[in-house]
Design a protein around this motif. Structure first.
Motif, PDB file in Angstrom:
ATOM      1  N   UNK A   1       8.354  -7.286   3.457  1.00 17.68           N
ATOM      2  CA  UNK A   1       7.228  -7.429   2.532  1.00 17.68           C
ATOM      3  C   UNK A   1       7.398  -6.569   1.302  1.00 17.68           C
ATOM      4  N   UNK A   2       7.005  -7.124   0.170  1.00 16.22           N
ATOM      5  CA  UNK A   2       6.892  -6.333  -1.050  1.00 16.22           C
ATOM      6  C   UNK A   2       5.523  -6.608  -1.640  1.00 16.22           C
ATOM      7  N   UNK A   3       4.837  -5.544  -1.959  1.00 16.03           N
ATOM      8  CA  UNK A   3       3.467  -5.630  -2.447  1.00 16.03           C
ATOM      9  C   UNK A   3       3.364  -6.512  -3.688  1.00 16.03           C
ATOM     10  N   UNK A   4       4.400  -6.455  -4.538  1.00 12.31           N
ATOM     11  CA  UNK A   4       4.345  -7.198  -5.808  1.00 12.31           C
ATOM     12  C   UNK A   4       4.821  -8.641  -5.657  1.00 12.31           C
ATOM     13  N   UNK A   5       5.420  -8.990  -4.548  1.00  8.02           N
ATOM     14  CA  UNK A   5       5.941 -10.359  -4.400  1.00  8.02           C
ATOM     15  C   UNK A   5       7.311 -10.339  -3.769  1.00  8.02           C
ATOM     16  N   UNK A   6       8.347 -10.565  -4.583  1.00 10.23           N
ATOM     17  CA  UNK A   6       9.724 -10.625  -4.074  1.00 10.23           C
ATOM     18  C   UNK A   6      10.226  -9.265  -3.577  1.00 10.23           C
ATOM     19  N   UNK A   7      11.119  -9.289  -2.583  1.00 13.50           N
ATOM     20  CA  UNK A   7      11.804  -8.051  -2.195  1.00 13.50           C
ATOM     21  C   UNK A   7      12.729  -7.664  -3.339  1.00 13.50           C
ATOM     22  N   UNK A   8      12.926  -6.370  -3.555  1.00 13.13           N
ATOM     23  CA  UNK A   8      13.736  -5.994  -4.717  1.00 13.13           C
ATOM     24  C   UNK A   8      15.048  -5.297  -4.329  1.00 13.13           C
ATOM     25  N   UNK A   9      15.981  -5.381  -5.273  1.00 10.57           N
ATOM     26  CA  UNK A   9      17.238  -4.635  -5.128  1.00 10.57           C
ATOM     27  C   UNK A   9      17.401  -3.824  -6.409  1.00 10.57           C
ATOM     28  N   UNK A  10      17.325  -2.501  -6.294  1.00  6.69           N
ATOM     29  CA  UNK A  10      17.480  -1.649  -7.472  1.00  6.69           C
ATOM     30  C   UNK A  10      18.981  -1.430  -7.681  1.00  6.69           C
TER      31      UNK A  10
END
Ligand code: TYM
Length: 332
Positions: free
Chosen positions: A177-186
């Motif tokens: 889960x990501x609060x903003x939507x998509x999972x992220x990769x920094x």
């Protein structure tokens, strides 16, 4: 109220990948969910750390969790090894996890490539321990970065298999889960994959990096020869620097440099100087709080004592119920 669980391995200081990939989600979610955030020190044993380093790394992560805004009044923040019930659940789950599926996980294959001389059974069953971490509190959501997605899919498969085998709906099927939507990769600073300790210190920005260290890393980051024509495609190095800028700079600042890139007027020296200034401004208060909290052992102990108790209550309840479902006795 929905329950969420997530954790991080104590490998040293947290970097921007940990922070923006996962920790910022924890901080937002603690307001509205029943939250368990832990420090995954059992997972560290796959790499055989020495006892002193292990202790200190746990203290570092705990300080950095708290300094970033995790609130022990709102969320349960605990150390995995202090809730040993997880190991019992791990053992049960290992009985329904297949060696073939464990061998196929990309994280396992990557570790085998990196350390062919230390392919231990704990490394192979790392995803089962992760599933136990999550199912221990019957979580429905797991805030993680994109690199953990495959592990979460395995957790769901294991939970589903348990439910089928025992004809129950005991475990919810948790989602990454990501609060903003998509999972992220920094990304890392140098265009070399995700930000990660194992891809090199120079390309990784830690929450504790002081101004002079930031300066070396950011001003020294690789660039290219600059845009050759209007609206040309960015190289990976430049794209990554823009991604990092979006994390810490204002929308106006990002737009200014995007426009300058598009019309070929960008000067990478100015671009990096701005990124450095905004990054330093962003990290400075976090850095200060980390120092304060890290040096306050009494406070850290208090947080651990209160949270461990809460985490164990939840863990004991689950393990007791799982034992009953499997057919073991709990009555004597
Ligand atoms: P770990 O310790 O490698 O990373 C901790 C968290 O940081 C995220 N992360 C990133 N997100 C975006 N971009 C990046 N460059 C980046 N680097 C790290 C990770 O996705 C993760 O959310 N196996 C886990 C720890 C764990 C766990 C769990 C997590 C053990 N049990 C149960 C969730 C639930 C790990 O090694 O994360």
């Amino acid at each position: 109220m929905e329950t969420i669980v997530s954790g991080m391995r104590p490998t040293g200081h947290l970097h921007l990948g940990n922070y923006f990939g996962a920790l910022t989600n924890f901080i937002k979610m603690q307001e509205n969910y029943n939250c368990y955030f832990f420090i995954a020190d059992f997972h560290m044993l796959t790499t055989h750390p020495n006892p002193n380093d292990l202790q200190d790394n746990v203290r570092i992560i705990l300080s950095e969790y708290l300094a970033s805004g995790l609130d022990p009044e709102k969320a349960v923040i605990y150390v995995q090894s202090m809730v040993p019930e997880v190991t019992e659940l791990y053992m049960y789950l290992n009985m329904i996890t297949y060696v073939g599926e464990l061998e196929r996980t990309s994280a396992f294959k990557e570790k085998v490539r990196q350390n062919p001389n230390n392919v231990n059974a704990g490394l192979l069953t790392y995803p089962t321990l992760m599933a136990a971490d999550i199912l221990l509190h019957r979580a429905t959501k797991v805030p993680v970065g994109k690199d953990q997605q495959q592990h979460l899919e395995m957790t769901r498969d294991i939970a589903e298999r348990f439910n089928k085998l025992y004809t129950t709906d005991y475990f919810p099927l948790p989602q990454a889960f990501n609060f903003e939507g998509e999972l992220v990769k920094i990304p890392s600073l140098d265009g070399n994959g995700k930000m990660s300790k194992s891809y090199g210190e120079k390309a990784t920005i830690y929450l504790t990096d002081e101004s002079n260290v930031l300066k070396k890393k950011i001003m020294g980051a690789k660039t290219d020869e600059g845009p050759q024509s209007a609206n040309s495609q960015k190289s990976v190095e430049i794209e990554n620097l823009f991604s990092l800028m979006k994390l810490v700079s204002s929308a106006d600042t990002v737009k200014h440099f995007e426009d300058a890139y598009a019309d070929c007027s960008i000067r990478y020296g100015d671009f990096k100087k701005q990124l450095l200034a905004d990054m330093d401004l962003f990290l400075q208060p976090i850095r200060e709080r980390i120092k304060d909290i890290y040096s306050n052992q009494a406070y850290l102990d208090k947080v651990i004592a209160i949270s461990t108790e809460k985490a164990r209550q939840s863990a004991k309840k689950t393990v007791k119920e799982v034992r009953e479902i499997i057919g073991f006795r709990n009555d004597i």
